[in-house]
Write a protein that holds these residues in place. Structure first.
Motif, PDB file in Angstrom:
ATOM      1  N   THR A  57       1.052  -0.824   0.306  1.00  8.94           N
ATOM      2  CA  THR A  57       0.339  -0.076   0.183  1.00  8.94           C
ATOM      3  C   THR A  57       0.370   1.297  -0.189  1.00  8.94           C
ATOM      4  O   THR A  57       1.989   1.210   0.605  1.00  8.94           O
ATOM      5  CB  THR A  57      -0.482   0.350   1.362  1.00  8.94           C
ATOM      6  N   ASP A  59       0.703   3.434   2.158  1.00  9.99           N
ATOM      7  CA  ASP A  59       1.078   3.199   3.617  1.00  9.99           C
ATOM      8  C   ASP A  59       2.454   2.431   3.492  1.00  9.99           C
ATOM      9  O   ASP A  59       3.301   2.874   4.120  1.00  9.99           O
ATOM     10  CB  ASP A  59       0.557   2.752   5.147  1.00  9.99           C
ATOM     11  N   ASN A  60       2.810   1.821   3.236  1.00 10.89           N
ATOM     12  CA  ASN A  60       3.266   1.032   3.530  1.00 10.89           C
ATOM     13  C   ASN A  60       5.370   1.721   2.930  1.00 10.89           C
ATOM     14  O   ASN A  60       5.828   1.410   3.783  1.00 10.89           O
ATOM     15  CB  ASN A  60       3.632  -0.820   2.959  1.00 10.89           C
ATOM     16  N   TRP A 128      -5.959   4.025  -0.258  1.00 12.75           N
ATOM     17  CA  TRP A 128      -8.314   3.350  -0.160  1.00 12.75           C
ATOM     18  C   TRP A 128      -7.970   4.869  -0.439  1.00 12.75           C
ATOM     19  O   TRP A 128      -9.067   5.344  -0.807  1.00 12.75           O
ATOM     20  CB  TRP A 128      -8.284   3.278   1.401  1.00 12.75           C
ATOM     21  N   GLU A 129      -7.009   6.059   0.012  1.00 16.12           N
ATOM     22  CA  GLU A 129      -7.963   7.191  -0.815  1.00 16.12           C
ATOM     23  C   GLU A 129      -7.062   7.645  -1.987  1.00 16.12           C
ATOM     24  O   GLU A 129      -8.423   8.719  -2.359  1.00 16.12           O
ATOM     25  CB  GLU A 129      -6.157   8.405   1.023  1.00 16.12           C
ATOM     26  N   ARG A 170      -7.643  -6.845  11.765  1.00 15.27           N
ATOM     27  CA  ARG A 170      -8.096  -4.952  10.664  1.00 15.27           C
ATOM     28  C   ARG A 170      -8.330  -5.193   9.490  1.00 15.27           C
ATOM     29  O   ARG A 170      -6.852  -6.007   8.969  1.00 15.27           O
ATOM     30  CB  ARG A 170      -7.355  -4.585  11.675  1.00 15.27           C
ATOM     31  N   SER A 172      -6.389  -2.749   7.952  1.00 12.70           N
ATOM     32  CA  SER A 172      -5.854  -1.920   6.907  1.00 12.70           C
ATOM     33  C   SER A 172      -5.013  -1.427   5.621  1.00 12.70           C
ATOM     34  O   SER A 172      -4.863  -1.368   4.905  1.00 12.70           O
ATOM     35  CB  SER A 172      -4.294  -2.969   7.040  1.00 12.70           C
ATOM     36  N   GLY A 173      -6.536  -0.673   5.863  1.00 13.02           N
ATOM     37  CA  GLY A 173      -6.621  -0.100   4.460  1.00 13.02           C
ATOM     38  C   GLY A 173      -7.146  -0.607   2.919  1.00 13.02           C
ATOM     39  O   GLY A 173      -7.304  -0.546   2.396  1.00 13.02           O
ATOM     40  N   PRO A 176     -11.779  -0.673   1.436  1.00 13.77           N
ATOM     41  CA  PRO A 176     -13.031  -0.299   2.274  1.00 13.77           C
ATOM     42  C   PRO A 176     -14.686  -0.657   1.915  1.00 13.77           C
ATOM     43  O   PRO A 176     -14.950  -1.496   2.418  1.00 13.77           O
ATOM     44  CB  PRO A 176     -12.301   1.096   2.686  1.00 13.77           C
ATOM     45  N   VAL A 177     -14.766  -0.671   1.180  1.00  8.16           N
ATOM     46  CA  VAL A 177     -15.716  -0.402  -0.279  1.00  8.16           C
ATOM     47  C   VAL A 177     -16.068  -2.209  -0.419  1.00  8.16           C
ATOM     48  O   VAL A 177     -17.242  -2.599   0.318  1.00  8.16           O
ATOM     49  CB  VAL A 177     -16.419   0.431  -0.930  1.00  8.16           C
TER      50      VAL A 177
ATOM     51  N   ILE B 147     -11.278  13.762   1.863  1.00  8.70           N
ATOM     52  CA  ILE B 147     -12.217  12.890   1.739  1.00  8.70           C
ATOM     53  C   ILE B 147     -13.055  13.000   3.018  1.00  8.70           C
ATOM     54  O   ILE B 147     -14.439  12.899   3.520  1.00  8.70           O
ATOM     55  CB  ILE B 147     -11.426  11.192   1.579  1.00  8.70           C
ATOM     56  N   ILE B 180     -10.631   2.075   8.789  1.00  5.02           N
ATOM     57  CA  ILE B 180      -9.879   1.313   8.089  1.00  5.02           C
ATOM     58  C   ILE B 180      -8.268   0.994   8.665  1.00  5.02           C
ATOM     59  O   ILE B 180      -8.223  -0.966   8.528  1.00  5.02           O
ATOM     60  CB  ILE B 180      -9.149   2.713   6.593  1.00  5.02           C
ATOM     61  N   TYR B 181      -8.582   0.982   9.755  1.00  3.37           N
ATOM     62  CA  TYR B 181      -7.319   0.700  10.547  1.00  3.37           C
ATOM     63  C   TYR B 181      -7.929   0.598  11.483  1.00  3.37           C
ATOM     64  O   TYR B 181      -7.022   0.727  12.388  1.00  3.37           O
ATOM     65  CB  TYR B 181      -5.936   2.293  10.995  1.00  3.37           C
ATOM     66  N   ALA B 182      -8.542   0.649  12.185  1.00  3.84           N
ATOM     67  CA  ALA B 182      -9.478   0.321  13.989  1.00  3.84           C
ATOM     68  C   ALA B 182      -9.232  -1.546  13.843  1.00  3.84           C
ATOM     69  O   ALA B 182      -9.311  -2.395  12.816  1.00  3.84           O
ATOM     70  CB  ALA B 182     -11.125   0.073  13.991  1.00  3.84           C
ATOM     71  N   GLY B 214      -0.901   1.171   8.653  1.00  6.96           N
ATOM     72  CA  GLY B 214      -0.640   0.522   8.070  1.00  6.96           C
ATOM     73  C   GLY B 214       1.162   0.990   7.523  1.00  6.96           C
ATOM     74  O   GLY B 214       1.239   0.382   6.371  1.00  6.96           O
ATOM     75  N   GLY B 215       1.783   1.193   8.880  1.00  9.33           N
ATOM     76  CA  GLY B 215       2.741   2.476   8.333  1.00  9.33           C
ATOM     77  C   GLY B 215       3.506   0.223   7.961  1.00  9.33           C
ATOM     78  O   GLY B 215       3.532  -0.487   8.558  1.00  9.33           O
TER      79      GLY B 215
END
Lengths: 215, 215
Positions: A57, A59-60, A128-129, A170, A172-173, A176-177, B147, B180-182, B214-215
């Motif tokens: 991602t 994020d990664n 996700w964004e 979780r 983790s993005g 989501p939909v 968003i 998303i990150y929960a 997510g990092g």
């Protein structure tokens, strides 16, 4: 047995696996290739129609360079490996960014390999964004179809079952939909320690869930 | 101990509880009020900053009328009950629909009760497509802030821990972006069988998770 049409795979725990085996973190990613192929073949056998793998991602990308290099290579190699199978392959992610591996550019429209077959989606440099951020462009409204059409990942269908390795509970993005109604099964073992039993246990569990789609 | 700033509560299993206790399904909802207040008080004690309760969804409206009436009444009564506490209350959901209970209209902008305090969000006639479907109006782009601003639920912050009662391991449309990150903790018991131990077990488990976003 009720077979999920679409399975999401979150192959987590590569770094923890490496560390617990006395290696540096980035060594964990290459060992994820074989499990990826094994899951594909199990899905093929039981008649799953679509698989989505969580590659890496946006994020990664905050991680150290050696890790970035290693997970990017693992994704490139995984896609190449799967292109040797009977599969209809698609890579989904932000390919306008430098973080997107060029070798995968030709996979960003769906292509059939071998005899075609299962749809296989691979999220590479996915965020996700990035996925949700352009809903405006599609002229949306409060309707499911419009939302899905407006998403960058619109070629990926609703997910029935998500299996996550590595114990974290979780998303983790992850899409989501498409994950909104998905049943979520967590395997405590790390992804490189994949065993077919994990997959069968997830399917057994899924078979016992009721499907209501929120109704 | 690491305390989650924001906890999401999915109080599921009311109908199964009713049936397993020899009652008709709709009788399960009223028994969810007391647990809701108990969770609020536990959160207050340990210093949680925000709670979001999953009331009912646009998906749930497909159910028979007697059930709709019962879960709507339970939500109205729950909000009234919480307005007797020190809390800053907000009801989020599609209030342009007939399914939205009029008695809750005055709660659709946040209001402090008692000494104010914890933010309490209550999803009533909430739908993920309603929430995401108007991103266009806000002039979005691929940025998190844009968003979130464009979402109908923009007054609800990112969730750290989701606790779902009733054994189902899925989100069922619960705030897809804020979740998303929960970290996602599932209690097998039905919501009307709530015990404080469930809450403490969820917190103990949460304390052992790493937070990476997510990092």
């Amino acid at each position: 047995m009720r077979i999920p049409a679409h399975i999401g795979i979150i192959p987590d725990g590569n770094r923890r696996w490496a560390v617990s085996n006395g290696m540096s973190k980035e060594k964990g990613y290459a060992t994820g290739l074989e499990p990826g192929l094994a899951v594909f073949k199990l899905c093929e056998q039981i008649g799953v129609k679509e698989i989505t793998y969580y590659g890496f991602t946006t994020d990664n990308n905050k991680r150290p360079m050696t890790q970035r290099q290693a997970f990017t290579d693992a994704c490139v190699n995984a896609v190449k490996l799967l292109s040797g199978e009977n599969a209809s392959l698609l890579v989904v992610g932000n390919n306008e960014s430098k973080m997107f591996p060029e070798e995968l550019s030709s996979y960003t429209t769906r292509r059939a390999f071998g005899k075609g077959g299962i749809k296989v989606n691979f999220l590479v440099n996915y965020g996700w964004e990035w996925d949700l951020g352009h809903l405006a462009a599609a002229g949306t409204g409060a309707y499911r179809k419009n939302i899905i059409t407006g998403m960058k990942s619109n070629a990926i269908s609703r997910i029935d079952l998500i299996i996550r390795w590595g114990g974290r509970r979780r998303l983790s993005g992850f899409l989501p939909v498409q994950s909104i109604y998905a049943d979520f099964y967590v395997v405590d073992e790390y992804w490189p320690d994949f065993k077919p039993e994990h997959f069968y246990q997830a399917l057994d569990w899924y078979d016992k869930q009721d499907i209501t789609l929120g109704g």
